[in-house]
Scaffold this motif. Structure first.
Motif, short mmCIF file in Angstrom:
data_model
loop_
_atom_site.label_atom_id
_atom_site.label_comp_id
_atom_site.label_asym_id
_atom_site.label_seq_id
_atom_site.Cartn_x
_atom_site.Cartn_y
_atom_site.Cartn_z
N LEU A 20 36.39 -34.32 -2.11
CA LEU A 20 37.74 -34.64 -1.57
C LEU A 20 38.19 -35.83 -2.65
O LEU A 20 37.67 -36.83 -2.79
CB LEU A 20 38.06 -35.04 -0.32
N THR A 21 39.48 -35.52 -3.22
CA THR A 21 39.89 -36.68 -4.20
C THR A 21 41.37 -37.37 -3.71
O THR A 21 42.04 -36.57 -3.18
CB THR A 21 40.41 -36.03 -5.56
N THR A 22 41.15 -38.54 -3.84
CA THR A 22 42.34 -39.19 -3.15
C THR A 22 42.48 -40.49 -3.94
O THR A 22 41.60 -40.98 -4.89
CB THR A 22 42.25 -39.49 -1.77
N ARG A 69 50.70 -34.06 -9.55
CA ARG A 69 50.31 -33.81 -10.88
C ARG A 69 49.27 -33.89 -11.21
O ARG A 69 48.44 -33.42 -12.18
CB ARG A 69 51.59 -34.46 -11.83
N ALA A 70 48.57 -35.19 -10.90
CA ALA A 70 47.34 -35.41 -11.36
C ALA A 70 46.18 -34.70 -10.69
O ALA A 70 45.12 -34.60 -11.23
CB ALA A 70 46.91 -36.94 -11.09
N GLY A 71 46.41 -34.36 -9.60
CA GLY A 71 45.66 -33.14 -8.82
C GLY A 71 44.96 -33.58 -7.49
O GLY A 71 43.92 -32.98 -7.25
N LEU A 72 45.46 -34.75 -7.06
CA LEU A 72 44.61 -35.25 -6.03
C LEU A 72 44.83 -34.24 -4.88
O LEU A 72 45.95 -33.66 -4.61
CB LEU A 72 45.55 -36.46 -5.52
N ASP A 73 43.88 -34.15 -3.97
CA ASP A 73 43.58 -33.46 -2.80
C ASP A 73 44.68 -34.13 -1.46
O ASP A 73 45.33 -33.31 -0.66
CB ASP A 73 42.48 -33.08 -2.42
N ALA A 74 44.58 -35.26 -1.50
CA ALA A 74 45.25 -35.98 -0.61
C ALA A 74 46.05 -37.23 -1.33
O ALA A 74 45.40 -38.03 -1.74
CB ALA A 74 44.44 -36.66 0.57
N ASN A 327 41.78 -38.13 -15.03
CA ASN A 327 40.46 -37.84 -15.48
C ASN A 327 39.70 -37.83 -14.16
O ASN A 327 38.68 -37.22 -14.34
CB ASN A 327 40.02 -39.14 -16.45
N MET A 328 39.94 -38.64 -13.23
CA MET A 328 39.20 -38.70 -11.91
C MET A 328 39.13 -37.17 -11.24
O MET A 328 37.91 -36.74 -10.99
CB MET A 328 39.67 -39.61 -10.96
N VAL A 329 40.13 -36.54 -11.22
CA VAL A 329 40.37 -35.40 -10.73
C VAL A 329 39.70 -34.35 -11.53
O VAL A 329 38.76 -33.56 -11.03
CB VAL A 329 41.62 -34.97 -10.52
N GLN A 330 39.61 -34.36 -12.87
CA GLN A 330 39.18 -33.50 -13.91
C GLN A 330 37.52 -33.64 -13.66
O GLN A 330 36.89 -32.52 -13.67
CB GLN A 330 39.45 -33.85 -15.34
N ALA A 331 37.18 -34.88 -13.71
CA ALA A 331 35.48 -35.13 -13.42
C ALA A 331 35.20 -34.55 -12.15
O ALA A 331 33.96 -33.79 -12.22
CB ALA A 331 35.49 -36.54 -13.38
N ALA A 332 36.02 -34.77 -10.89
CA ALA A 332 35.28 -34.10 -9.81
C ALA A 332 35.30 -32.53 -10.02
O ALA A 332 34.35 -31.95 -9.36
CB ALA A 332 36.28 -34.45 -8.64
N ARG A 333 36.22 -31.88 -10.66
CA ARG A 333 36.51 -30.61 -10.58
C ARG A 333 35.25 -29.94 -11.42
O ARG A 333 34.76 -28.92 -11.13
CB ARG A 333 37.59 -30.17 -11.09
#
Length: 357
Positions: A20-22, A69-74, A327-333
């Motif tokens: 989960l990214t936020t 746009r950054a891709g955050l889930d929440a 970059n955080m979202v890309q790293a998580a994915r």
């Protein structure tokens, strides 16, 4: 604590694994919004409240979209309508008064409020803000609220016998607000208590405050507790007894020296781990953030890890804040894909195996 995390997984999520990214909450305000607030508060121009309200709405649209746009889930609206985390709520709680700014450090001032009479709940604090944000968001919306212990600890107490009594009354007010947010559809509430890990032995007060806050709140509402600095050994393992789903910590800024505090195999809540440093105006690489994410597996398995910045990003240049999120979202994915492929050996403390570095 209940398993209420899957509701935040996007329908089109590409992997079986899900981190989960936020974000924690605050985000840099557009420069034009800062200018609009200054003009509204000044005497030189006529800039009425309805114009400022429109500016806040526009900023919330922009920042919510930026988070998506950054891709955050929440997502959060970046707290575009808020100023300081105590001051904003104190203006909305009966019983508080303001007597001017207090110097806190360096050349920084804080308009520290005083509690001059018994606190009381009047109008909702955040419901309009939440409803507006959900109206412009395609993802789930998280609502950060300054916690009652910090609201009490960072104020002058002129009305109560002690700070503990004040904190419990404030916790009852936060409970009222959370109930109204839940009625409006909120399913992710974050209680911010930065004062917690700085004061020894007050974890019992915060725990009792949280009991007040969650009383009557449905299990499908995710309750997080964010504690952004301090000595976490002062509050662990006591936080295992807190009625929370997620404990959000700032560890990136300290190079994860305190990760060992929690890596004993007995950590109960989900872990929301800061994997980018909110205090450094440089964008970490995807590879660096992936390494930070894997630090979380020393404490919890992937299905219990939330990924976020260390703290609010409001003091950073906006392009840096966005770069950190992207970059955080890309790293998580990428970590999720590696987990699916069996390329990461997860050895969190409870599994009895060493963590993969």
């Amino acid at each position: 604590m209940s398993d209420n995390r899957e509701q935040f997984r996007p329908a089109d999520h590409p992997t079986d694994s899900f981190l989960l990214t936020t974000v924690v909450g605050s985000y840099p305000k557009p420069k034009w919004l800062n200018r609009a607030e200054d003009v509204h508060e000044g005497d030189e121009y006529d800039f009425p409240a309805e114009h400022l309200h429109e500016a806040h709405d526009d900023a919330c649209r922009v920042i919510t979209n930026e988070h998506e746009r950054a891709g955050l889930d929440a997502v959060v609206d970046g707290e575009m309508r808020r100023n300081e985390m105590v001051e904003f709520f104190a203006h909305r709680i009966d019983g508080y008064e303001f007597n001017g700014p207090v110097k806190v450090w360096g050349h920084n001032y804080f308009d520290k409020p005083s509690v001059t009479e018994e606190v009381a709940y009047d109008e909702p604090w955040l419901v309009d803000e939440f409803e507006f944000t959900t109206g412009v968001a395609d993802r789930s919306v998280k609502v950060p609220i300054t916690g009652p212990y910090t609201l009490a600890n960072w104020s002058f107490n002129e009305a109560y016998d002690d700070e503990e009594e004040l904190a419990y009354d404030l916790a009852d007010l936060v409970n009222e607000e959370v109930e109204k947010l839940v009625e409006a559809g909120a399913r992710y509430i974050q209680i911010d208590e930065p004062a917690l890990a700085t004061t020894p032995d007050d974890h019992a007060i915060v725990g009792e405050c949280l009991e007040h806050i969650v009383a009557g709140i449905p299990d499908d509402v995710r309750i997080g507790l964010h504690v952004c600095y301090g000595d976490y050994s002062r509050v662990y393992p006591e936080i295992n007894e807190f009625p929370i789903d997620e404990f959000d910590v700032e560890l990136c800024n300290g190079d994860y020296e305190q990760i060992e505090v929690f890596a004993d195999g007995d950590f109960e809540p989900d872990l929301a781990l800061g994997v980018t440093d909110a205090h450094v105006a440089e964008v970490e690489s995807v590879e660096e953030i992936k390494e930070n994410i894997r630090k979380g597996f020393e404490v919890v398995p992937p299905e219990r890890l939330t990924v976020s910045p260390d703290c609010g990003l409001k003091l950073l240049p906006r392009e840096v804040a966005y770069g950190k999120m992207e970059n955080m979202v890309q790293a998580a994915r990428e970590v999720e894909a590696e987990l699916d492929a069996g390329e990461i050996e997860v050895g969190y403390a409870g599994a009895g195996a060493p963590a993969d570095d």
